[in-house]
Design an enzyme around this catalytic site. Sequence first.
Site, short mmCIF file in Angstrom:
data_model
loop_
_atom_site.label_atom_id
_atom_site.label_comp_id
_atom_site.label_asym_id
_atom_site.label_seq_id
_atom_site.Cartn_x
_atom_site.Cartn_y
_atom_site.Cartn_z
N ASN A 1 -11.13 -35.02 -14.67
CA ASN A 1 -12.13 -34.53 -15.64
C ASN A 1 -13.55 -34.68 -15.09
O ASN A 1 -14.51 -34.41 -15.79
CB ASN A 1 -11.99 -35.23 -16.99
N ASN B 1 -16.37 -39.20 -13.15
CA ASN B 1 -16.99 -40.04 -12.12
C ASN B 1 -16.90 -39.37 -10.74
O ASN B 1 -16.78 -40.05 -9.72
CB ASN B 1 -16.32 -41.42 -12.09
N SER C 1 -4.63 -53.30 -9.47
CA SER C 1 -5.75 -53.95 -8.79
C SER C 1 -5.45 -55.44 -8.63
O SER C 1 -4.76 -56.04 -9.45
CB SER C 1 -6.99 -53.77 -9.65
N TYR D 1 -11.68 -54.37 -18.24
CA TYR D 1 -11.13 -53.50 -17.19
C TYR D 1 -9.83 -54.08 -16.66
O TYR D 1 -8.80 -53.40 -16.57
CB TYR D 1 -12.15 -53.34 -16.04
N LYS E 1 -5.61 -52.82 -16.71
CA LYS E 1 -4.66 -52.75 -15.58
C LYS E 1 -3.40 -53.56 -15.90
O LYS E 1 -2.27 -53.11 -15.68
CB LYS E 1 -5.30 -53.26 -14.29
N ASP F 1 -17.09 -63.74 -10.99
CA ASP F 1 -16.63 -63.66 -9.60
C ASP F 1 -15.78 -64.88 -9.23
O ASP F 1 -16.07 -65.99 -9.66
CB ASP F 1 -17.82 -63.59 -8.63
P1 NAD Z 1 -13.16 -43.15 -8.81
O1 NAD Z 1 -13.97 -43.33 -10.04
O2 NAD Z 1 -13.85 -42.65 -7.59
O3 NAD Z 1 -11.93 -42.18 -9.12
C1 NAD Z 1 -11.33 -42.10 -10.38
C2 NAD Z 1 -11.24 -40.62 -10.76
O4 NAD Z 1 -10.59 -40.51 -12.02
C3 NAD Z 1 -12.61 -39.96 -10.88
O5 NAD Z 1 -12.62 -38.77 -10.14
C4 NAD Z 1 -12.74 -39.67 -12.38
O6 NAD Z 1 -13.52 -38.53 -12.63
C5 NAD Z 1 -11.28 -39.54 -12.80
N1 NAD Z 1 -11.00 -39.84 -14.21
C6 NAD Z 1 -11.37 -40.95 -14.91
N2 NAD Z 1 -10.93 -40.87 -16.17
C7 NAD Z 1 -10.27 -39.69 -16.28
C8 NAD Z 1 -9.59 -39.04 -17.33
N3 NAD Z 1 -9.54 -39.57 -18.57
N4 NAD Z 1 -8.99 -37.86 -17.10
C9 NAD Z 1 -9.05 -37.29 -15.87
N5 NAD Z 1 -9.69 -37.86 -14.83
C10 NAD Z 1 -10.29 -39.04 -15.03
O7 NAD Z 1 -12.43 -44.53 -8.53
P2 NAD Z 1 -11.56 -44.99 -7.28
O8 NAD Z 1 -12.30 -46.07 -6.61
O9 NAD Z 1 -11.08 -43.83 -6.52
O10 NAD Z 1 -10.35 -45.69 -8.05
C11 NAD Z 1 -9.14 -45.00 -8.34
C12 NAD Z 1 -8.23 -45.92 -9.13
O11 NAD Z 1 -8.01 -47.11 -8.38
C13 NAD Z 1 -8.81 -46.36 -10.48
O12 NAD Z 1 -7.76 -46.37 -11.41
C14 NAD Z 1 -9.32 -47.76 -10.20
O13 NAD Z 1 -9.30 -48.56 -11.35
C15 NAD Z 1 -8.30 -48.25 -9.18
N6 NAD Z 1 -8.83 -49.32 -8.33
C16 NAD Z 1 -10.00 -49.13 -7.65
C17 NAD Z 1 -10.52 -50.18 -6.88
C18 NAD Z 1 -11.83 -49.99 -6.15
O14 NAD Z 1 -12.45 -51.01 -5.80
N7 NAD Z 1 -12.29 -48.79 -5.87
C19 NAD Z 1 -9.84 -51.41 -6.79
C20 NAD Z 1 -8.64 -51.56 -7.46
C21 NAD Z 1 -8.14 -50.49 -8.24
N1 UFG Z 2 -21.36 -59.00 -3.83
C1 UFG Z 2 -22.65 -59.39 -3.53
N2 UFG Z 2 -23.67 -58.52 -3.80
C2 UFG Z 2 -23.44 -57.29 -4.34
C3 UFG Z 2 -22.12 -56.90 -4.63
C4 UFG Z 2 -21.09 -57.79 -4.36
O1 UFG Z 2 -22.88 -60.50 -3.05
O2 UFG Z 2 -24.42 -56.56 -4.57
C5 UFG Z 2 -20.25 -59.93 -3.50
C6 UFG Z 2 -19.44 -60.37 -4.70
O3 UFG Z 2 -20.02 -61.52 -5.29
C7 UFG Z 2 -18.07 -60.62 -4.07
C8 UFG Z 2 -18.01 -59.59 -2.95
O4 UFG Z 2 -19.36 -59.22 -2.67
O5 UFG Z 2 -18.05 -61.89 -3.49
C9 UFG Z 2 -17.23 -58.33 -3.32
O6 UFG Z 2 -17.74 -57.81 -4.52
P1 UFG Z 2 -17.30 -56.36 -5.06
O7 UFG Z 2 -18.06 -56.13 -6.34
O8 UFG Z 2 -17.43 -55.37 -3.99
O9 UFG Z 2 -15.75 -56.52 -5.33
P2 UFG Z 2 -14.98 -57.50 -6.33
O10 UFG Z 2 -13.99 -58.24 -5.49
O11 UFG Z 2 -15.88 -58.30 -7.16
O12 UFG Z 2 -14.30 -56.46 -7.31
C10 UFG Z 2 -13.46 -55.45 -6.84
C11 UFG Z 2 -13.52 -54.24 -7.77
C12 UFG Z 2 -12.94 -54.59 -9.10
C13 UFG Z 2 -11.59 -55.17 -8.96
C14 UFG Z 2 -11.64 -56.35 -8.01
C15 UFG Z 2 -10.28 -56.89 -7.74
O13 UFG Z 2 -14.84 -53.82 -7.94
O14 UFG Z 2 -12.84 -53.41 -9.85
O15 UFG Z 2 -12.17 -55.93 -6.76
O16 UFG Z 2 -9.48 -55.88 -7.26
F1 UFG Z 2 -11.16 -55.58 -10.16
#
Ligand code: NAD
Ligand code: UFG
Length: 335
Positions: free
Chosen positions: A32, A35, A124, A148, A152, A294
Amino acid sequence: MAILITGGAGYIGSHTVVVLIEAGYEVVVFDNFCNSSDKSIKRVEEIVGKFIPLVEGDIRNSIDLEKVFENYSIDAVIHFAGLKAVGESVAEPLKYYDNNIHGTAVLCEVMQKYGCKSIVFSSSATVYGDPHTTPIQEHFPLSATNPYGRTKLFIEEMLRDIFVADNQWKIALLRYFNPVGAHISGVIGEDPNGIPNNLMPFITQTAIGRREFLSVFGDDYDTVDGTGVRDYIHVVDLALGHLKAVEKLHTFESVMAINLGTGRGYSVLEVVNAFEKASNKAVPYKITPRRSGDVAKCYADPTYAKDVLGWEATRDINQMCEDSWRWQSNNPNGY
Ligand code: NAD
Ligand code: UFG
């Protein structure tokens, strides 16, 4: 037969589309664009040299989804669509429960209606909460520290219930650690809205001059240099993990929860150093107080992924930094 990629226009989804197409799969992207935008998919088309079917729709809308199942023969779903900003989920929990949990329920209902019972879900490492010890194994206790993370956890439980009710379902719960990096072409990558929450995009935006300095959240953790330790994994390795999961799904006899990480943790300052070396750019930083929620250390034991998927990450921190920087420097303002 095609694989439906919900959230396929997003960061991890777009990289997974490339890997699947290169492996010979047909895909349909469903997003959609809350993001993302269709630009990422246009860029993917440039990389793979092929048209990619793209349907704009919301996973909460069964009519949008049914159109896809009517028009394409869908074998399996890789379900990336979801909201992922931890801070926003604390401020607006209902938005997360609605989008992520309700959205997944609607998706599964439509899948069931069309007899498609194979799903790979984006979970995650956040489901481990504050782990007692590292490296983290899949059987460790699960908990959530924010809405969040709770979405999950709940979706994992929901998918387990669906399997209990009908064990024809094939379900993989892939628990990602910290995805970073970009496709080697520098054509697709991570393009967060507004000020990045995550470390790597904050570093690359600081190096390109969009941010003045990086705030390092705390240097008094019980880690190698006091800064937080995470398991950074190259997004292309992560995408390859999805390919393996899709290939193995039919062999799964229960719901499979699998860590996707490298098994190696790096501190914030180690990442900054690695990035400076790979990019030849300075990343000014200041030590600031800890960020609430964190944990000190979070890294995977990736043994199970190797055993059941035959997958392991191969790209190192240097490549993660080089590829993140190539994407950022070629696209200073994102897509
Ligand atoms: P992202 O935001 O880049 O991608 C998610 C996509 O889903 C986006 O394109 C968004 O537009 C779409 N979307 C969201 N809600 C929707 C809906 N209701 N209907 C249709 N499309 C929708 O994020 P990402 O980093 O690619 O993450 C993908 C998945 O992996 C997510 O579920 C996220 O929670 C999970 N995840 C991400 C991380 C990370 O650090 N990036 C870590 C662990 C898990
Ligand atoms: N950090 C900084 N400065 C910043 C951003 C992050 O020092 O500006 C540090 C954080 O304190 C942490 C590390 O960098 O020690 C990584 O931080 P991120 O925010 O990149 O990642 P997290 O591990 O906190 O979180 C990520 C995803 C969450 C997910 C989690 C576990 O963002 O969505 O991993 O999978 F839930």
